[in-house]
Write an enzyme that holds these catalytic residues in place. Structure first.
Site, PDB file in Angstrom:
ATOM      1  N   ASP A  52      -9.579  -0.231   4.181  1.00 34.23           N
ATOM      2  CA  ASP A  52      -8.377  -0.788   4.810  1.00 34.23           C
ATOM      3  C   ASP A  52      -8.699  -1.183   6.244  1.00 34.23           C
ATOM      4  O   ASP A  52      -9.568  -0.586   6.882  1.00 34.23           O
ATOM      5  CB  ASP A  52      -7.281   0.294   4.812  1.00 34.23           C
ATOM      6  CG  ASP A  52      -5.870  -0.241   4.900  1.00 34.23           C
ATOM      7  OD1 ASP A  52      -5.651  -1.234   5.621  1.00 34.23           O
ATOM      8  OD2 ASP A  52      -4.967   0.348   4.274  1.00 34.23           O
ATOM      9  N   HIS A  67       4.440   1.151   4.127  1.00 43.34           N
ATOM     10  CA  HIS A  67       3.040   0.856   3.813  1.00 43.34           C
ATOM     11  C   HIS A  67       2.109   1.229   4.962  1.00 43.34           C
ATOM     12  O   HIS A  67       0.889   1.236   4.770  1.00 43.34           O
ATOM     13  CB  HIS A  67       2.856  -0.607   3.370  1.00 43.34           C
ATOM     14  CG  HIS A  67       2.894  -1.624   4.481  1.00 43.34           C
ATOM     15  ND1 HIS A  67       2.404  -2.909   4.305  1.00 43.34           N
ATOM     16  CD2 HIS A  67       3.374  -1.589   5.746  1.00 43.34           C
ATOM     17  CE1 HIS A  67       2.569  -3.600   5.431  1.00 43.34           C
ATOM     18  NE2 HIS A  67       3.168  -2.815   6.303  1.00 43.34           N
ATOM     19  N   ASP A  89      -7.281  -1.817  -0.116  1.00 42.72           N
ATOM     20  CA  ASP A  89      -6.340  -2.740   0.506  1.00 42.72           C
ATOM     21  C   ASP A  89      -7.128  -4.011   0.801  1.00 42.72           C
ATOM     22  O   ASP A  89      -8.146  -3.968   1.495  1.00 42.72           O
ATOM     23  CB  ASP A  89      -5.793  -2.122   1.798  1.00 42.72           C
ATOM     24  CG  ASP A  89      -4.717  -2.960   2.457  1.00 42.72           C
ATOM     25  OD1 ASP A  89      -4.828  -4.200   2.446  1.00 42.72           O
ATOM     26  OD2 ASP A  89      -3.766  -2.376   3.010  1.00 42.72           O
ATOM     27  N   GLU A 137      -1.877  -4.980  -1.566  1.00 46.31           N
ATOM     28  CA  GLU A 137      -1.597  -5.850  -0.423  1.00 46.31           C
ATOM     29  C   GLU A 137      -2.093  -7.278  -0.609  1.00 46.31           C
ATOM     30  O   GLU A 137      -2.142  -8.050   0.358  1.00 46.31           O
ATOM     31  CB  GLU A 137      -2.145  -5.268   0.892  1.00 46.31           C
ATOM     32  CG  GLU A 137      -1.480  -3.968   1.317  1.00 46.31           C
ATOM     33  CD  GLU A 137      -0.049  -4.120   1.847  1.00 46.31           C
ATOM     34  OE1 GLU A 137       0.418  -5.262   1.963  1.00 46.31           O
ATOM     35  OE2 GLU A 137       0.580  -3.084   2.142  1.00 46.31           O
ATOM     36  N   ASP A 153      -6.729  -6.271   2.808  1.00 44.37           N
ATOM     37  CA  ASP A 153      -6.940  -6.616   4.216  1.00 44.37           C
ATOM     38  C   ASP A 153      -8.118  -5.857   4.834  1.00 44.37           C
ATOM     39  O   ASP A 153      -8.463  -6.079   5.999  1.00 44.37           O
ATOM     40  CB  ASP A 153      -5.661  -6.464   5.038  1.00 44.37           C
ATOM     41  CG  ASP A 153      -5.249  -5.020   5.332  1.00 44.37           C
ATOM     42  OD1 ASP A 153      -6.080  -4.104   5.269  1.00 44.37           O
ATOM     43  OD2 ASP A 153      -4.056  -4.803   5.637  1.00 44.37           O
ATOM     44  N   HIS A 155      -6.319  -0.753   8.350  1.00 44.32           N
ATOM     45  CA  HIS A 155      -5.376   0.135   9.033  1.00 44.32           C
ATOM     46  C   HIS A 155      -5.550   1.571   8.552  1.00 44.32           C
ATOM     47  O   HIS A 155      -5.879   1.805   7.388  1.00 44.32           O
ATOM     48  CB  HIS A 155      -3.944  -0.316   8.766  1.00 44.32           C
ATOM     49  CG  HIS A 155      -3.710  -1.769   9.038  1.00 44.32           C
ATOM     50  ND1 HIS A 155      -3.925  -2.738   8.081  1.00 44.32           N
ATOM     51  CD2 HIS A 155      -3.277  -2.406  10.160  1.00 44.32           C
ATOM     52  CE1 HIS A 155      -3.643  -3.927   8.604  1.00 44.32           C
ATOM     53  NE2 HIS A 155      -3.263  -3.756   9.855  1.00 44.32           N
ATOM     54  N   HIS A 196       0.805  -1.227   0.000  1.00 32.95           N
ATOM     55  CA  HIS A 196       0.000   0.000   0.000  1.00 32.95           C
ATOM     56  C   HIS A 196       0.834   1.272   0.000  1.00 32.95           C
ATOM     57  O   HIS A 196       0.286   2.366  -0.159  1.00 32.95           O
ATOM     58  CB  HIS A 196      -0.976   0.003   1.179  1.00 32.95           C
ATOM     59  CG  HIS A 196      -2.284   0.657   0.860  1.00 32.95           C
ATOM     60  ND1 HIS A 196      -3.415   0.503   1.630  1.00 32.95           N
ATOM     61  CD2 HIS A 196      -2.661   1.460  -0.171  1.00 32.95           C
ATOM     62  CE1 HIS A 196      -4.413   1.192   1.104  1.00 32.95           C
ATOM     63  NE2 HIS A 196      -3.983   1.788   0.017  1.00 32.95           N
ATOM     64  N   ASP A 250      -3.079   3.687   8.264  1.00 37.17           N
ATOM     65  CA  ASP A 250      -1.885   4.037   7.467  1.00 37.17           C
ATOM     66  C   ASP A 250      -1.499   5.505   7.646  1.00 37.17           C
ATOM     67  O   ASP A 250      -1.111   6.184   6.692  1.00 37.17           O
ATOM     68  CB  ASP A 250      -2.097   3.703   5.986  1.00 37.17           C
ATOM     69  CG  ASP A 250      -2.164   2.206   5.736  1.00 37.17           C
ATOM     70  OD1 ASP A 250      -1.808   1.441   6.645  1.00 37.17           O
ATOM     71  OD2 ASP A 250      -2.577   1.804   4.634  1.00 37.17           O
TER      72      ASP A 250
END
Length: 312
Positions: free
Chosen positions: A130, A147, A236, A281, A238, A132, A103, A134
């Site tokens: 996502d 990332h 992303d 990702e 995830d 996260h 990412h 980030d």
């Protein structure tokens, strides 16, 4: 896409690197998406698709952080390549789809989109799907993996080689926090959380989605879009619950289900504003028979108009 907009010409851009990640394997993501039939799926939606192949960049040296950043020179080089490629497709009036890769590459793609919008006089909205936020910096993260930093860098917090990648006419960062909507967030470091709050990012975390549902979440995230808005989706993988999408390096339980993710994508498609996309990702080394790539392709089809809607 909405009926009043012609189907866009789409360009696939592979960026096979895990330069910003903490686990190896995301470099194989572009090929996994191709094997899962991404191009054929999009063509089945009536889109004209050109696969531009893979960008080239430095190998992953797999070194420890230097001054809080791992592989910063290599991350910069990869993102410059992504920036040039995405900007080139936007200049041709095409819709770029970045196939990552980790990412950190969102820095290059979104910087290109921001520069394009500044030159075209369009509003920009970024949906960051996502687990996260980030939004780390070199002082907030012990790992130094870039990332975990792209949103912060896009908002001007990070090394100049990344924060000024867009080359905005007024020297400003690529993004203002008000232009971003983060969806599906469920893993944020304590210092990062404080920083997110200080900067005023709009975050629709999983508790919010649990409490109000995906429909209300997306209505709020998409509020204010119009024909003058360029909508960029940074997906992303995830973002998804690892029970349905195990092929990622940073699994976090409790993500959106298949149906929640489908509704998210279908409502983005309904907006008619999608104009650029990252898919990042995906880590085939951690996947099971490419099931995560197949699911990602299925969801991207929904971004481009495949719908479960039967009622009139």
């Amino acid at each position: 896409m909405t009926p009043n907009r012609p189907a866009p010409a789409v360009s696939l851009i592979g960026a096979p690197t895990d330069i910003g990640a903490g686990a190896r394997g995301a470099s194989m993501g572009p090929e996994a998406l191709r094997v899962a039939g991404l191009q054929a799926a999009l063509e089945g939606r009536g889109l004209q698709v050109a696969d531009r192949g893979n960008l080239a960049g430095p190998a992953n040296p797999w070194l420890p952080p230097v001054d809080g950043y791992r592989h910063l020179p290599q991350v910069v080089e990869w993102n410059r390549a992504v920036f040039d490629a995405v900007r080139g497709e936007l200049r041709q009036g095409r819709l770029p789809i970045l196939l990552g890769g980790d990412h950190s590459l969102g820095l290059g793609s979104i910087s290109a989109v921001a520069r394009h919008c500044a030159e075209a006089g369009k509003q920009l909205r970024v949906l960051w799907l996502d687990a996260h936020a980030d939004f780390n910096t070199s002082t907030l993260t012990p790992s130094g993996n870039v990332h975990g930093m792209p949103v912060a860098c896009l908002c001007g917090f990070g090394p100049e080689a990344l924060t000024q990648l867009a080359g905005m006419p007024d020297g400003a960062p690529a993004l203002r926090p008000q232009q971003i909507r983060q969806i599906g967030i469920r893993s944020v470091d304590a210092g990062e959380k404080r920083f997110v709050h200080e900067q005023g990012l709009e975050v629709f975390d999983m508790r919010f989605i649990d409490e109000v549902g995906m429909r209300q979440t997306m209505l709020q995230a998409l509020d204010g879009l119009d024909e003058h808005t360029h909508l960029h989706v940074s997906f992303d993988v995830d973002f998804l619950d690892p029970d349905i999408a195990p092929g990622v390096g940073t699994t976090v339980p409790g993500g959106p289900t298949y149906r929640e993710a489908q509704l998210c994508m279908e409502m983005i498609a309904d907006s008619g504003c999608l104009a650029s996309l990252d898919i990042v990702e995906l880590n085939p080394a951690l996947d099971v028979r490419n099931k995560t790539a197949l699911l990602a392709v299925d969801l991207v089809e929904s971004l481009f108009g495949k719908s479960t809607l039967m009622r009139r």
